[in-house]
Motif scaffolding. Structure first.
Motif, PDB file in Angstrom:
ATOM      1  N   TRP A 168       0.672  -1.325  -0.024  1.00 64.10           N
ATOM      2  CA  TRP A 168      -0.075   0.235   0.041  1.00 64.10           C
ATOM      3  C   TRP A 168       0.943   1.334  -0.134  1.00 64.10           C
ATOM      4  N   LEU A 226      -1.397   8.736  -5.183  1.00 66.61           N
ATOM      5  CA  LEU A 226      -2.573   8.954  -4.710  1.00 66.61           C
ATOM      6  C   LEU A 226      -2.732  10.579  -4.305  1.00 66.61           C
ATOM      7  N   HIS A 273      -5.345   5.011   0.177  1.00 74.70           N
ATOM      8  CA  HIS A 273      -6.677   5.994   0.385  1.00 74.70           C
ATOM      9  C   HIS A 273      -7.116   6.418   1.477  1.00 74.70           C
ATOM     10  N   ASN A 318      -4.626  -2.637  -1.734  1.00 79.32           N
ATOM     11  CA  ASN A 318      -3.634  -1.743  -1.623  1.00 79.32           C
ATOM     12  C   ASN A 318      -3.819  -0.355  -1.543  1.00 79.32           C
ATOM     13  N   LYS A 319      -4.433   0.017  -3.021  1.00 75.96           N
ATOM     14  CA  LYS A 319      -4.710   1.359  -3.011  1.00 75.96           C
ATOM     15  C   LYS A 319      -5.882   1.674  -2.244  1.00 75.96           C
ATOM     16  N   CYS A 336       1.714   3.240  -3.334  1.00 72.15           N
ATOM     17  CA  CYS A 336       0.364   3.922  -3.794  1.00 72.15           C
ATOM     18  C   CYS A 336       0.310   5.437  -3.034  1.00 72.15           C
ATOM     19  N   ASP A 387      -3.147  -5.972  -5.545  1.00 68.15           N
ATOM     20  CA  ASP A 387      -3.271  -4.872  -6.490  1.00 68.15           C
ATOM     21  C   ASP A 387      -4.074  -5.355  -7.493  1.00 68.15           C
TER      22      ASP A 387
END
Length: 323
Positions: free
Chosen positions: A30, A37, A316, A311-312, A33, A128
């Protein structure tokens, strides 16, 4: 600026920003990312060691950092002592391997993402979307596999503290070794993992070559047993199965169905013996119902419930907590 005070190796070498790093260390994917982001560029994020020792070079004083800390990371602890903002505390490990942390969980963090405790439940960041494997035709797959390193709580020696003693009451290390002892010479079973004895004793044992998901996708079923039966403790082990299209035979979190659809896995608790488990799986291997079931996991990962392990999505959420 945000200080990532994580315990995975190589943090101070900026390896955490690569896809390969996240594949090598479960639960670390993560982090790469975050800069993507944020859209503000990489300089907003720095590892804990550089935040502590090079903060002045970066033009940031200790009390200007927001700390995201894993367990009892020493860099995070020192930054907080110097006035940094203790914003997010994360633990992705069981009490067996993080007992000193569970013995005295820091309460001064605003957000504590933990299994079974803290301000909110932590969903183990595991996959992912681009890594999802194309399903292998059911009839082209081998029977059964297990991915497990040769690690047992007895190898830790005498561990002080009450958390470790409590965790041992529901540990699954013994169960995993019993499963290996039963299945290792059965037709169609393959064991993967590091640290096993010579082939004379474990002829089916081997290390993963290349990508784990690409390896286990060639099997119909995978024995998927956590370190312990701990509330909320559902890790990458079961998510990896969904991502690769293999059906997990799962034993772990007693409340796993709060987080994962029960129709996606075979509950190992239903079997009174490994003989009964094997008999069930042998029949299931030729049942078209399970052929269909093997594709459901990937579809579920794309749902709102499954995306909590993405992960994303995890990155976030961390950014929202740091806003």
């Amino acid at each position: 600026m945000i200080a990532l005070c994580m315990n995975t190796p190589g943090m101070d070498e900026v390896q955490w920003m690569t896809h390969e790093y996240g594949k090598k260390y479960p639960g670390a994917g993560w982090m790469r990312c975050l800069p993507i982001l944020f859209q503000g560029g990489i300089p907003r994020f720095v590892d804990g060691k550089n935040a502590l020792h090079r903060g002045n070079d970066l033009g940031v004083q200790a009390d200007q950092f927001i700390v995201i800390q894993e367990e009892n990371n020493p860099y995070g602890q020192e930054l907080v002592r110097l006035g940094a903002d203790p914003r997010v505390l994360i633990c992705l490990e069981s009490p067996i391997y993080a007992s000193s942390f569970y013995d005295k969980i820091p309460q001064y963090f605003k957000h504590r993402l933990l299994f079974g405790e803290g301000t909110e439940h932590v969903y183990f960041p595991s996959f992912d979307q681009e890594d999802l494997q194309k399903p292998v035709p059911w009839n082209d797959r081998k029977f059964l596999c297990m991915v497990m390193a040769n690690k047992h709580y007895k190898m830790l020696g005498d561990v002080p503290g009450e958390s470790f003693k409590t965790a041992l009451k529901t540990q699954l290390h013994d169960y995993r070794y019993e499963a290996i002892n039963y299945f290792f010479d059965k037709p169609g079973f393959d064991l993967y993992g590091k640290g096993w004895p010579s082939a004379e004793y474990w002829p089916l044992s081997r290390e993963i070559i290349g990508d784990k998901l690409n390896t286990i996708r060639n099997y119909k079923f995978s024995l998927c047993f956590e370190n312990g039966s701990y509330p909320g403790y559902a890790t990458e082990k079961i998510i990896d199965c969904f991502a690769s299209g293999v059906i997990p035979v799962y034993k772990g979190a007693p409340d796993v169905t709060k987080y994962i659809d029960p129709d996606l896995f075979i509950d190992a608790n239903q079997f009174k013996s490994f003989e009964a488990m094997e008999d069930y799986l042998r029949h299931a291997a030729s049942d078209p119902v399970f052929d269909s079931m093997s594709t459901y996991g990937q579809k579920w990962l794309m749902s709102d419930a499954g995306q909590r392990f993405n992960n994303k999505q995890f990155a976030h959420h961390i950014l929202e907590l740091c806003a």
